[in-house]
Design a protein around this motif. Structure first.
Motif, mmCIF file in Angstrom:
data_model
loop_
_atom_site.group_PDB
_atom_site.id
_atom_site.type_symbol
_atom_site.label_atom_id
_atom_site.label_comp_id
_atom_site.label_asym_id
_atom_site.label_seq_id
_atom_site.Cartn_x
_atom_site.Cartn_y
_atom_site.Cartn_z
ATOM 1 N N TYR A 136 0.759 -1.240 -0.008
ATOM 2 C CA TYR A 136 -0.041 -0.081 0.080
ATOM 3 C C TYR A 136 0.903 1.405 -0.023
ATOM 4 C CZ TYR A 136 -3.712 -3.133 1.542
ATOM 5 O OH TYR A 136 -4.404 -4.196 1.539
ATOM 6 N N ARG A 137 2.125 1.107 -0.357
ATOM 7 C CA ARG A 137 2.959 2.291 -0.336
ATOM 8 C C ARG A 137 2.450 3.615 -0.966
ATOM 9 N NH1 ARG A 137 8.720 0.809 -3.023
ATOM 10 N NH2 ARG A 137 8.476 -0.822 -1.349
ATOM 11 N N TYR A 138 1.799 3.771 -2.308
ATOM 12 C CA TYR A 138 1.402 4.599 -3.113
ATOM 13 C C TYR A 138 0.269 5.309 -2.317
ATOM 14 C CZ TYR A 138 4.881 3.129 -6.443
ATOM 15 O OH TYR A 138 6.059 2.986 -7.126
ATOM 16 N N LEU A 139 -0.738 4.304 -1.947
ATOM 17 C CA LEU A 139 -1.884 4.676 -1.061
ATOM 18 C C LEU A 139 -1.474 5.744 0.326
ATOM 19 C CD1 LEU A 139 -4.828 5.086 -0.651
ATOM 20 C CD2 LEU A 139 -4.697 2.832 0.549
ATOM 21 N N TYR A 140 -0.405 4.906 0.830
ATOM 22 C CA TYR A 140 -0.016 5.598 2.093
ATOM 23 C C TYR A 140 0.786 7.023 1.717
ATOM 24 C CZ TYR A 140 -0.382 1.424 4.898
ATOM 25 O OH TYR A 140 -0.959 0.250 5.697
ATOM 26 N N PHE A 141 1.410 6.970 0.800
ATOM 27 C CA PHE A 141 2.157 8.221 0.257
ATOM 28 C C PHE A 141 1.270 9.370 -0.103
ATOM 29 C CE2 PHE A 141 3.994 11.046 -2.761
ATOM 30 C CZ PHE A 141 5.370 11.358 -2.275
ATOM 31 N N VAL A 142 0.198 9.099 -0.911
ATOM 32 C CA VAL A 142 -0.684 10.032 -1.412
ATOM 33 C C VAL A 142 -1.591 10.601 -0.135
ATOM 34 C CG1 VAL A 142 -3.003 10.219 -2.781
ATOM 35 C CG2 VAL A 142 -0.866 8.985 -3.738
ATOM 36 N N ILE A 143 -1.827 9.696 0.517
ATOM 37 C CA ILE A 143 -2.621 10.255 1.788
ATOM 38 C C ILE A 143 -1.918 11.079 2.781
ATOM 39 C CG2 ILE A 143 -3.835 9.507 4.139
ATOM 40 C CD1 ILE A 143 -4.812 6.779 2.508
ATOM 41 N N MET A 144 -0.805 10.539 3.123
ATOM 42 C CA MET A 144 0.192 11.466 3.935
ATOM 43 C C MET A 144 0.699 12.790 3.270
ATOM 44 S SD MET A 144 -0.269 10.147 6.843
ATOM 45 C CE MET A 144 0.556 11.080 7.791
ATOM 46 N N PHE A 145 1.016 12.608 2.287
ATOM 47 C CA PHE A 145 1.508 13.871 1.342
ATOM 48 C C PHE A 145 0.277 15.007 1.341
ATOM 49 C CE2 PHE A 145 1.909 16.587 -2.571
ATOM 50 C CZ PHE A 145 3.292 16.830 -2.450
#
Length: 305
Positions: free
Chosen positions: A21-30
């Motif tokens: 889920y790295r890209y999902l985590y990144f988009v949300i936290m960014f």
């Protein structure tokens, strides 16, 4: 342990299925990080631009919101990099710096909230002396103390911790916090005593002072009906921020010391909540509950629309 370039690396083990889920985590936290920066700086700019907000109370609010941005900047860039990396690691020096900067700013928040409580106490309980007491020099001294004193206190802790030998190179969480002491080969009595001193000086004493000042404000407000509305309008936002920040701080300090068998995903969610709630909560509360700031925000958004 990674010996590349003779640098000691610490591995974070608190991420949950980060490779999936790295890209999902990144988009949300960014997105959250951008919201934190934009919301906090919007209110700070409003306070700076409008002369009717050039009062001690609003200056202290601006300082608190700047702290929120600095705190987030100490956490989010590294967190975002970890989401996109194959290995979630950090150098031991970098870990100590993240721990130092985040806790320094947390104690600075407590100091600022204490100053804001004192400002409201003088304004409501001694209104005739307010302009004499809260002069520009006094405000600058308060701001200087709120940032420099915690920095000095935690610099000593940083130096004491940096000299300790470490035998463990794995952390259960996703951030460097007080659990960094669990990496040491032996527990240090000096560090434990100094940590207790920091906790009392940086959290307990400011909290007691804030409760005392607001108790005095409550007594005066009860006796004088004319100041009740004013006290409610200006003190309620500070109290809401204090309650939110105190609960999150208590969780961060106590959880590593309480051996509870939380699952990995529960720890991950709790850690994420720590870095989201407080930086986003402050601008929302002050933007909606402080009437002057709200009026300027309303005009700003009307112009944009």
């Amino acid at each position: 342990m990674d010996y590349r370039l003779n640098v000691t690396y610490i591995t974070f083990g608190g991420h949950v299925e980060v490779h999936k889920y790295r890209y999902l985590y990144f988009v949300i936290m960014f997105t959250v990080y951008i919201l934190i920066i934009s919301s906090n700086f919007t209110i700070v700019c409003i306070i700076m631009i409008h002369k009717n907000l050039h009062e001690p109370m609003y200056i202290f609010i601006a300082a608190l919101l700047i702290n929120s941005v600095l705190f987030s900047t100490a956490i989010y860039p590294k967190l975002l990099i970890d989401f996109l990396s194959d290995e979630q690691i950090i150098s031991y020096t970098g870990c100590l710096f993240q721990w130092l900067s985040s806790y320094w700013l947390a104690v600075s928040d407590f100091f600022l909230l204490s100053i804001m409580a004192y400002d409201r106490y003088v304004s409501i309980c001694n209104p005739l002396k307010y302009t004499t007491i809260m002069q520009k020099t006094t405000v600058n001294l308060f701001l200087f103390s709120a940032w420099i004193l915690p920095a000095c206190l935690f610099s000593v802790g940083f130096l004491l911790t940096a000299k300790r030998k470490i035998c463990t190179f794995h952390m259960k969480g996703i951030l460097c916090n007080s659990t960094v002491q669990a990496l040491h080969c032996e527990r240090s009595k000096i560090l434990n005593i100094y940590g207790l001193f920091l906790f009392v000086t940086g959290a307990i004493l400011p909290l007691l002072f804030i409760l005392f000042t607001y108790a005095r404000i409550l007594v005066v407000s009860y006796r004088c009906r004319g100041v009740r509305r004013r006290a409610a309008q200006t003190c309620l936002p500070h109290l809401l921020v204090l309650i939110n920040f105190s609960c999150l701080s208590a969780y961060d300090v106590l959880l590593p010391r309480v051996e509870l068998d939380f699952t990995k995903i529960v720890r991950f969610i709790m850690s994420i909540q720590l870095v989201i709630y407080h930086p986003l909560f402050n601008p929302i509360i002050y933007g909606l509950k402080m009437r002057r700031i709200y009026d300027h925000l309303k005009r700003l958004f009307c112009k944009m629309v």
